[in-house]
Write a protein that holds these residues in place. Structure first.
Motif, PDB file in Angstrom:
ATOM      1  N   GLN A   1      29.638  43.953  67.459  1.00 48.98           N
ATOM      2  CA  GLN A   1      29.860  43.416  66.134  1.00 48.98           C
ATOM      3  C   GLN A   1      29.962  44.193  64.989  1.00 48.98           C
ATOM      4  N   LYS A   2      28.549  44.814  64.671  1.00 50.30           N
ATOM      5  CA  LYS A   2      28.262  45.794  63.866  1.00 50.30           C
ATOM      6  C   LYS A   2      29.327  47.147  63.744  1.00 50.30           C
ATOM      7  N   ASP A   3      29.529  47.368  65.023  1.00 44.24           N
ATOM      8  CA  ASP A   3      30.521  48.710  65.292  1.00 44.24           C
ATOM      9  C   ASP A   3      32.027  48.466  64.606  1.00 44.24           C
ATOM     10  N   ILE A   4      32.287  47.027  65.159  1.00 40.19           N
ATOM     11  CA  ILE A   4      33.626  46.636  64.765  1.00 40.19           C
ATOM     12  C   ILE A   4      33.861  46.515  63.336  1.00 40.19           C
ATOM     13  N   LYS A   5      32.671  46.023  62.850  1.00 42.30           N
ATOM     14  CA  LYS A   5      32.690  45.683  61.080  1.00 42.30           C
ATOM     15  C   LYS A   5      32.825  47.063  60.423  1.00 42.30           C
ATOM     16  N   LYS A   6      32.070  48.237  61.057  1.00 38.79           N
ATOM     17  CA  LYS A   6      32.193  49.520  60.359  1.00 38.79           C
ATOM     18  C   LYS A   6      33.499  50.158  60.525  1.00 38.79           C
ATOM     19  N   TRP A   7      34.126  49.726  61.810  1.00 40.91           N
ATOM     20  CA  TRP A   7      35.451  50.615  61.959  1.00 40.91           C
ATOM     21  C   TRP A   7      36.527  49.743  61.112  1.00 40.91           C
ATOM     22  N   VAL A   8      36.166  48.366  60.779  1.00 42.33           N
ATOM     23  CA  VAL A   8      37.378  47.674  59.979  1.00 42.33           C
ATOM     24  C   VAL A   8      36.991  48.117  58.416  1.00 42.33           C
ATOM     25  N   ILE A   9      35.866  48.271  58.023  1.00 41.66           N
ATOM     26  CA  ILE A   9      35.696  48.790  56.517  1.00 41.66           C
ATOM     27  C   ILE A   9      36.250  50.102  56.484  1.00 41.66           C
ATOM     28  N   ALA A  10      36.187  50.929  57.369  1.00 42.27           N
ATOM     29  CA  ALA A  10      36.739  52.301  57.347  1.00 42.27           C
ATOM     30  C   ALA A  10      38.233  52.246  57.456  1.00 42.27           C
ATOM     31  N   LYS A  11      38.705  51.274  58.138  1.00 42.21           N
ATOM     32  CA  LYS A  11      40.222  51.244  58.376  1.00 42.21           C
ATOM     33  C   LYS A  11      40.916  50.615  56.934  1.00 42.21           C
ATOM     34  N   ILE A  12      40.321  49.762  56.340  1.00 40.22           N
ATOM     35  CA  ILE A  12      40.854  49.161  55.017  1.00 40.22           C
ATOM     36  C   ILE A  12      40.974  50.236  54.024  1.00 40.22           C
ATOM     37  N   ALA A  13      39.807  51.120  54.162  1.00 42.14           N
ATOM     38  CA  ALA A  13      39.666  52.145  53.008  1.00 42.14           C
ATOM     39  C   ALA A  13      40.931  53.021  53.108  1.00 42.14           C
ATOM     40  N   SER A  14      40.888  53.455  54.628  1.00 48.32           N
ATOM     41  CA  SER A  14      42.011  54.120  54.922  1.00 48.32           C
ATOM     42  C   SER A  14      43.185  53.963  54.778  1.00 48.32           C
ATOM     43  N   GLU A  15      43.551  52.639  54.814  1.00 40.89           N
ATOM     44  CA  GLU A  15      44.952  52.015  54.550  1.00 40.89           C
ATOM     45  C   GLU A  15      45.381  52.033  52.981  1.00 40.89           C
ATOM     46  N   ILE A  16      44.253  51.726  52.111  1.00 45.69           N
ATOM     47  CA  ILE A  16      44.384  51.786  50.697  1.00 45.69           C
ATOM     48  C   ILE A  16      44.699  53.414  50.257  1.00 45.69           C
TER      49      ILE A  16
END
Length: 629
Positions: free
Chosen positions: A102-117
């Motif tokens: 779950q920690k790795d998933i959360k890191k990926w999601v945070i990076a994904k959101i920043a990338s989309e923005i």
């Protein structure tokens, strides 16, 4: 276990077992009718027989990844529901691999959101005075939505895999799984080791249609884990979906296994599909032991593309019935393979749905109409129609299973603070109300609205913009994830959805019959792996859905487009390559007799082009005058 296990080994099966005994990775190329699934099931059985002690000792399983849930269930039944075998779709398997981290998933999601923005802000910075206000508003809503997710992500404790993405609530969508897990597998050696230790052998079925990133990720597992055995089962010639990897290059030490037998088709059909394939990889099939004496037939009828297509179809069936002395050709027991065809839509009473999702519709809707993957139709094919059908048939167990699998009202959290009996009673009432919409002959829009308000089903977030257009806070742009954003595309999507909402609910039954192959018609994209004794393949560019396929270009009747020429020069596939594969899949469905009807503007000119292709013998090429009584 199924009878597949006891079928005699082919040379390819023997070679495959040798690879498994050496833990040597391989790619099996199995042409149409070759018994690819039989080889796969026999390979699973071989591993269970030869390595069961070690698998149990180390708590391991052999994994088999398939393309669809239907295929997964079929293979699972074939291996006798053996607990040492894990069979699932690619999405489910990847989620099972990553969900504990779950920690790795959360890191990926945070990076994904920043990338989309960042992407959206870069797009906004590139707007010109000619950029429409609708495009600007759409872009701004997306930015705001991702920023809200960015603010809320810290409070998400656990991520789940759902039907639609909602990062703020910890929900990942299908596309997120396919993007995230392969990326993490490539980046994290520990994760690759865990996969190899849990599943020392992994088979990937329909490998030609597997996403390239998924193939690369599993190859990365083999590179860092020498004892890990990876096997691909597929056929590049039967690649249908544009997202598929197609041909998979061999790595050092890997083995390519060819399975040339065709146990399905008559010799006439095998000769035809061999000629089709000769322009591609040249794999030449031979009849299996069971069909060497089955001659069958393979004919093509080149007819005018006029307003009498239905009449022409009947004339072809009558002609073959007479010449073959086979009255079945005049019945409904002949499979008609078409690329979504207005002829089929009209006959099966889903003409309004066809028009809504095809006429002046965005490309993604036209493509999704082929196999039922268009997002506006998914709630009905995946949930509503099966549920209503089960409820009407008083199949209570099926009703509960559908709700448990698809409805958020059956989530465990829903029962925590509720009176269980009252909650179940409420769900029952909602199912009755949904069924009543069909009984009252309501429209599709009413059903979508009911699903949203009742929360009986988690709608794709893209529906929100159409159901609550004034809700700027929650609205999701209509064209999200649907390709390039522009005013024209947004307007097309909006018009298509509004037209779909006006369609009668009852029309969905005819559409589902078409998609599920319960009618004489079937989509050319949806028949891979199926077979029928008598097949009519209809080639008709006028009724086609897009420029990705063109029978006129394939047969040489029309010139290649500029894009086709550029792609060919660059070594990329073009419309001729895609059409050739589609044609191969269609023709290879015929067990005994194949008839191809090619509707074309100038039949006389087309005859010469078809002859030059040498796919059909000259005596098997017919014009309109040949079949008229």
């Amino acid at each position: 276990m199924s009878s597949r296990i006891n079928k005699p080994d082919t040379a390819a099966d023997i070679q495959l077992k040798q690879c498994l005994d050496r833990a040597q990775s391989f790619i099996m190329i199995a042409g149409a009718g070759s018994g690819k699934t039989t080889s796969l099931v026999k390979a699973l059985s071989h591993i269970v027989v030869t390595r069961s002690a070690d698998l149990r000792k180390w708590g391991q399983k052999v994994a088999c990844i398939t393309y669809t849930e239907i295929a997964a269930k079929e293979i699972w039944n074939d291996v006798g529901n053996n607990p040492l075998v894990h069979v699932s779709t690619i999405h489910s398997f990847l989620w099972s691999v990553i969900s504990p981290f779950q920690k790795d998933i959360k890191k990926w999601v945070i990076a994904k959101i920043a990338s989309e923005i960042d992407k959206l802000e870069a797009a906004a910075a590139a707007f010109t005075p000619r950029t429409g206000q609708n495009t600007r508003d759409t872009n701004n809503r997306k930015i705001q939505k991702f920023r809200e997710s960015q603010e809320n992500i810290a409070g998400v404790r656990h991520f789940i895999y759902g039907t639609g993405r909602d990062f703020s609530k910890g929900i990942l969508g299908h596309d997120d799984i396919i993007t995230m897990v392969p990326q993490l597998l490539v980046e994290k050696p520990l994760l690759r080791s865990i996969v190899a230790q849990s599943y020392p052998v992994v088979f990937i079925d329909e490998s030609q249609d597997t996403f390239p990133d998924v193939v690369a990720a599993f190859k990365a597992v083999t590179s860092s884990n020498p004892k890990f055995c990876l096997g691909f089962f597929g056929d590049p010639m039967q690649k249908i979906y544009l997202t598929g990897v197609g041909d998979i290059p061999l790595e050092d030490g890997w083995v390519r296994i060819a399975k040339p037998e065709n146990f399905r088709c008559s010799t006439s059909v095998i000769n035809t599909i061999n000629r089709i394939r000769s322009e591609a990889d040249g794999l030449e099939q031979v009849p299996g032991a069971n069909n060497r004496n089955k001659v069958g037939s393979s004919k093509i009828f080149i007819l005018p593309a006029d307003q009498q297509r239905t009449e022409r179809l009947s004339q072809v069936k009558q002609f073959i019935a007479r010449t073959h002395n086979d009255p079945v050709w005049n019945s409904e027991n002949v499979k008609l393979l078409v690329i979504v065809h207005r002829m089929a839509a009209t006959r099966l009473n889903f003409g309004q749905i066809y028009s809504a999702m095809h006429d002046n519709a965005p490309q993604v809707f036209k493509d999704g109409l082929l196999d039922g993957t268009a997002w506006p139709l998914k709630p009905f094919l995946n949930f509503v129609l099966p549920l209503v059908e089960a409820w009407r048939g008083k199949k209570n167990f099926d009703v509960v299973e559908i709700l448990r699998e698809k409805s958020p009202l059956f989530d465990k959290d829903q029962f925590k603070n509720e009176d269980v009996a009252a909650h179940l009673g409420s769900i029952k009432a909602k199912v009755e109300e949904l069924t009543a919409l069909f009984d009252e002959d309501d429209n599709i829009g009413s059903a979508i609205t009911f699903l949203k308000e009742s929360k009986l089903y988690a709608l794709d977030q893209k529906f929100v913009a159409f159901l609550t257009p004034q809700d700027e806070e929650n609205a999701v742009p209509a064209a999200q994830n649907e390709g390039e954003q522009n005013d024209d595309n947004d307007a097309m999507i909006k018009a298509s959805i509004e037209a779909l909402f006006d369609c009668p609910l009852q029309d969905l039954w005819g559409y589902r019959s078409y998609i599920d192959e319960q009618s004489p018609f079937a989509t050319q994209h949806g028949v891979k792996g199926t077979e029928y004794e008598r097949v009519i393949t209809i080639c008709d560019d006028d009724e086609g859905t897009h420029n990705l396929f063109s029978y006129d270009r394939y047969f040489g009747v029309a010139e290649l487009s500029d894009t086709d020429v550029r792609n060919a020069r660059a070594g990329k596939e073009n419309s001729v390559d895609r059409t050739r594969r589609l044609f191969y899949v269609c023709c290879s469905r015929a067990e005994t007799d194949l008839a191809v009807i090619y509707f074309v503007a100038n039949p006389d000119a087309a005859v010469e082009h078809v002859r030059n292709k040498t796919i059909f013998r000259d005596e098997d090429i017919f014009r309109l005058a040949d079949i008229q009584v």
